[in-house]
Design a protein around this motif. Structure first.
Motif, PDB file in Angstrom:
ATOM      1  N   GLU A  57      36.973   0.323  43.913  1.00  0.00           N
ATOM      2  CA  GLU A  57      38.139  -0.505  43.595  1.00  0.00           C
ATOM      3  C   GLU A  57      39.448   0.084  44.140  1.00  0.00           C
ATOM      4  O   GLU A  57      40.239  -0.613  44.779  1.00  0.00           O
ATOM      5  N   TYR A  81      34.193  -7.378  41.861  1.00  0.00           N
ATOM      6  CA  TYR A  81      35.561  -7.116  41.383  1.00  0.00           C
ATOM      7  C   TYR A  81      36.354  -8.406  41.200  1.00  0.00           C
ATOM      8  O   TYR A  81      37.312  -8.459  40.434  1.00  0.00           O
ATOM      9  N   TYR A  84      36.733  -9.310  37.530  1.00  0.00           N
ATOM     10  CA  TYR A  84      37.374  -8.505  36.469  1.00  0.00           C
ATOM     11  C   TYR A  84      38.411  -7.503  36.933  1.00  0.00           C
ATOM     12  O   TYR A  84      38.986  -6.801  36.093  1.00  0.00           O
ATOM     13  N   SER A  85      38.708  -7.435  38.222  1.00  0.00           N
ATOM     14  CA  SER A  85      39.645  -6.380  38.639  1.00  0.00           C
ATOM     15  C   SER A  85      41.106  -6.841  38.614  1.00  0.00           C
ATOM     16  O   SER A  85      41.605  -7.450  39.561  1.00  0.00           O
ATOM     17  N   TYR A  86      41.785  -6.487  37.537  1.00  0.00           N
ATOM     18  CA  TYR A  86      43.226  -6.785  37.462  1.00  0.00           C
ATOM     19  C   TYR A  86      43.994  -5.895  38.439  1.00  0.00           C
ATOM     20  O   TYR A  86      45.080  -6.254  38.870  1.00  0.00           O
ATOM     21  N   ALA A  87      43.415  -4.755  38.773  1.00  0.00           N
ATOM     22  CA  ALA A  87      44.082  -3.855  39.729  1.00  0.00           C
ATOM     23  C   ALA A  87      44.138  -4.503  41.119  1.00  0.00           C
ATOM     24  O   ALA A  87      45.171  -4.458  41.799  1.00  0.00           O
ATOM     25  N   ARG A  89      43.895  -7.757  41.662  1.00  0.00           N
ATOM     26  CA  ARG A  89      44.789  -8.919  41.501  1.00  0.00           C
ATOM     27  C   ARG A  89      46.257  -8.488  41.640  1.00  0.00           C
ATOM     28  O   ARG A  89      47.037  -9.108  42.358  1.00  0.00           O
ATOM     29  N   ASP A  90      46.612  -7.400  40.960  1.00  0.00           N
ATOM     30  CA  ASP A  90      48.005  -6.943  41.018  1.00  0.00           C
ATOM     31  C   ASP A  90      48.385  -6.480  42.427  1.00  0.00           C
ATOM     32  O   ASP A  90      49.526  -6.665  42.857  1.00  0.00           O
ATOM     33  N   SER A  93      49.148  -9.531  44.416  1.00  0.00           N
ATOM     34  CA  SER A  93      50.472 -10.036  44.022  1.00  0.00           C
ATOM     35  C   SER A  93      51.587  -9.190  44.596  1.00  0.00           C
ATOM     36  O   SER A  93      52.661  -9.705  44.890  1.00  0.00           O
ATOM     37  N   VAL A 118      39.528 -13.542  38.664  1.00  0.00           N
ATOM     38  CA  VAL A 118      40.864 -13.106  38.221  1.00  0.00           C
ATOM     39  C   VAL A 118      41.824 -12.996  39.399  1.00  0.00           C
ATOM     40  O   VAL A 118      43.013 -12.748  39.203  1.00  0.00           O
ATOM     41  N   ILE A 119      41.309 -13.181  40.618  1.00  0.00           N
ATOM     42  CA  ILE A 119      42.193 -13.064  41.787  1.00  0.00           C
ATOM     43  C   ILE A 119      42.613 -14.425  42.369  1.00  0.00           C
ATOM     44  O   ILE A 119      43.587 -14.504  43.105  1.00  0.00           O
TER      45      ILE A 119
END
Ligand code: DQA
Length: 152
Positions: A57, A81, A84-87, A89-90, A93, A118-119
């Motif tokens: 990740e 990923y 569930y990967s908010y990292a 996604r961020d 962004s 989540v992306i």
């Protein structure tokens, strides 16, 4: 003809095993053969294309950061990923370049956990379910961005 455009294709975990990994779901093409096909299309259009694969990740986050200054568009298959990967996604962004989400399989026709990405909300769009053509279609779109300096 050479156009001033650089595209990066990022593949996440387990996509290095394409060809031998669940061929009934993901097909029998290897990642390098998919990448070779994309290279030919990019080359014909005069665009530069680079490839990156990682099972980790943080490496994907790092690559998204690193490419932000010299890349016009990212084609991303984040593998599991995605779900569930908010990292990641961020990171999408945080960078100002369009990221196209791709999946070989139709994630909506499989297990319930694959239905949620989540992306997606921070990507320019999503292409799923067309095997290696998902990447081809993403690349075709990416190549149109050369005419749209506003990008995303
Ligand atoms: C995938 C779908 C994901 O759910 C899965 O975890 C993958 C591959 C696809 O390309 O279909 O690794 O992103």
């Amino acid at each position: 003809m050479i156009i001033n455009m650089k595209i990066l294709v990022i593949n996440g975990p387990n996509l290095d095993l394409l060809g031998e990994r669940e061929p009934g779901i993901y097909g029998s093409e290897t990642l390098s053969s998919i990448n070779d096909g994309l290279s030919l299309i990019a080359q014909a259009a005069g665009a530069q294309i680079d490839f990156y694969q990682s099972n980790h990740e943080g490496n994907i986050v790092d690559k998204l950061h690193e490419c932000r200054k010299d890349t016009d568009c990212v084609i991303l298959n984040a593998g599991a990923y995605t779900h569930y990967s908010y990292a990641i996604r961020d990171a999408i962004s945080a960078i100002k370049i369009p990221v196209i989400e791709v999946h070989l399989s139709n994630v909506h026709a499989r297990e319930e956990f694959r239905e949620n990405s989540v992306i997606s909300a921070v990507c320019a769009g999503t292409i799923a379910g067309f095997g290696s053509y998902s990447y081809t279609m993403a690349l075709q779109y990416a190549l149109t961005l050369k005419d749209r300096p506003e990008g995303k």
